[in-house]
Scaffold this active site. Sequence first.
Site, PDB file in Angstrom:
ATOM      1  N   HIS A  22       1.002  -1.106  -0.183  1.00  0.00           N
ATOM      2  CA  HIS A  22      -0.068  -0.118  -0.289  1.00  0.00           C
ATOM      3  C   HIS A  22       1.097   1.170   0.197  1.00  0.00           C
ATOM      4  O   HIS A  22       1.801   1.058   0.612  1.00  0.00           O
ATOM      5  CB  HIS A  22      -1.158   0.014   1.306  1.00  0.00           C
ATOM      6  CG  HIS A  22      -2.111  -0.649   0.892  1.00  0.00           C
ATOM      7  ND1 HIS A  22      -1.739  -2.085   2.805  1.00  0.00           N
ATOM      8  CD2 HIS A  22      -2.746  -0.945   0.405  1.00  0.00           C
ATOM      9  CE1 HIS A  22      -3.097  -1.937   2.046  1.00  0.00           C
ATOM     10  NE2 HIS A  22      -3.589  -2.303   0.820  1.00  0.00           N
ATOM     11  N   CYS A  61      -2.518   0.676  10.050  1.00  0.00           N
ATOM     12  CA  CYS A  61      -3.710  -0.736   9.631  1.00  0.00           C
ATOM     13  C   CYS A  61      -4.983  -1.004  10.617  1.00  0.00           C
ATOM     14  O   CYS A  61      -5.998  -1.783  10.472  1.00  0.00           O
ATOM     15  CB  CYS A  61      -3.278  -1.870   8.532  1.00  0.00           C
ATOM     16  SG  CYS A  61      -1.871  -2.812   9.476  1.00  0.00           S
TER      17      CYS A  61
HETATM   18  C1  CIR Z   1      -4.193  -7.668   2.903  1.00  0.00           C
HETATM   19  O1  CIR Z   1      -3.278  -8.695   1.895  1.00  0.00           O
HETATM   20  O2  CIR Z   1      -5.000  -7.390   2.525  1.00  0.00           O
HETATM   21  C2  CIR Z   1      -3.763  -7.895   4.969  1.00  0.00           C
HETATM   22  N1  CIR Z   1      -2.938  -8.938   4.646  1.00  0.00           N
HETATM   23  C3  CIR Z   1      -2.641  -6.902   5.186  1.00  0.00           C
HETATM   24  C4  CIR Z   1      -3.293  -5.598   5.181  1.00  0.00           C
HETATM   25  C5  CIR Z   1      -2.155  -4.579   5.545  1.00  0.00           C
HETATM   26  N2  CIR Z   1      -2.822  -3.209   5.499  1.00  0.00           N
HETATM   27  C6  CIR Z   1      -2.516  -2.414   5.223  1.00  0.00           C
HETATM   28  O3  CIR Z   1      -1.340  -2.222   6.028  1.00  0.00           O
HETATM   29  N3  CIR Z   1      -3.251  -1.164   5.920  1.00  0.00           N
END
Ligand code: CIR
Length: 261
Positions: free
Chosen positions: A167, A254
């Site tokens: 991201h 997150c």
């Molecule tokens: C994903 O791949 O969507 C989750 N395993 C990790 C999301 C992490 N989100 C973030 O850094 N905003």
Amino acid sequence: MRPGPARTKRALTRPVPDSLAECTLTHITRAAVDVRLAREQHAAYEAVLERHGWIVERVPAAPALPDSVFIEDTAVVFDEIAVITRPGASPRQPETDDVAAALAAWRRLGVITAPGTLDGGDVLRVGQDVYVGMSGRSNAEGLRQLAAMVSSYGYRVHGVATRGCLHLKSAATSAGERLLVINPDWLEAGQISGCEWVEVDPAEPFGANVVRLGDRVLVSAAAPRTRERLERRGVSTVAVDLSELAKAEGALTCCSLLLER
Ligand code: CIR
């Protein structure tokens, strides 16, 4: 001049589900996850938020949704509106319903619809400028819909290119009013205008994800050298260890949605 009313600071979080080990992974290799330790670390993260004056509110657990602890990706919260996203990884799309229900108590809602995709982790706000990472998760239609929902409030929405990371906020986050922490391998910093920046230590590529809580900044315990760089720049930091959630490709921002007012 009399001070305005104090802003209520509310942090929405979501419990670590038993299914965490089945999370979506994009850039890292699957490793065994200790869910019990992940829960302890997550509770410590919530406690740090509370110590800094945030009221922590937990959205109900979603045991069957492995990535549901990463609540940031499901909404983008402004003072005027909360935009419910449509996550770019389809197994994550059912995560948004309960978050929308919780946010409806505090904000009017907008909703990103197909074929738009947007992950909250791709949205970085610097004042009235809103930068959207054109990652594998967020697309041009998602950006267009977001802009249509927030431009009437004076926000300017810009797409930025990232490379090699999940991201935009894996590559850059705010550590101060106009100060970013960035990983220059993942983001060309010149795309974010009007900011100075501190680069992560080259040995700590994931260190660019920090959470600004007023006058304190949460930094990953896995990025001590980047933390030192920030301290040298006059930023007061607090280290938080989310090593188990990092195995699920999660970072610090997150795990919460921060609402002020
Ligand atoms: C994903 O791949 O969507 C989750 N395993 C990790 C999301 C992490 N989100 C973030 O850094 N905003």
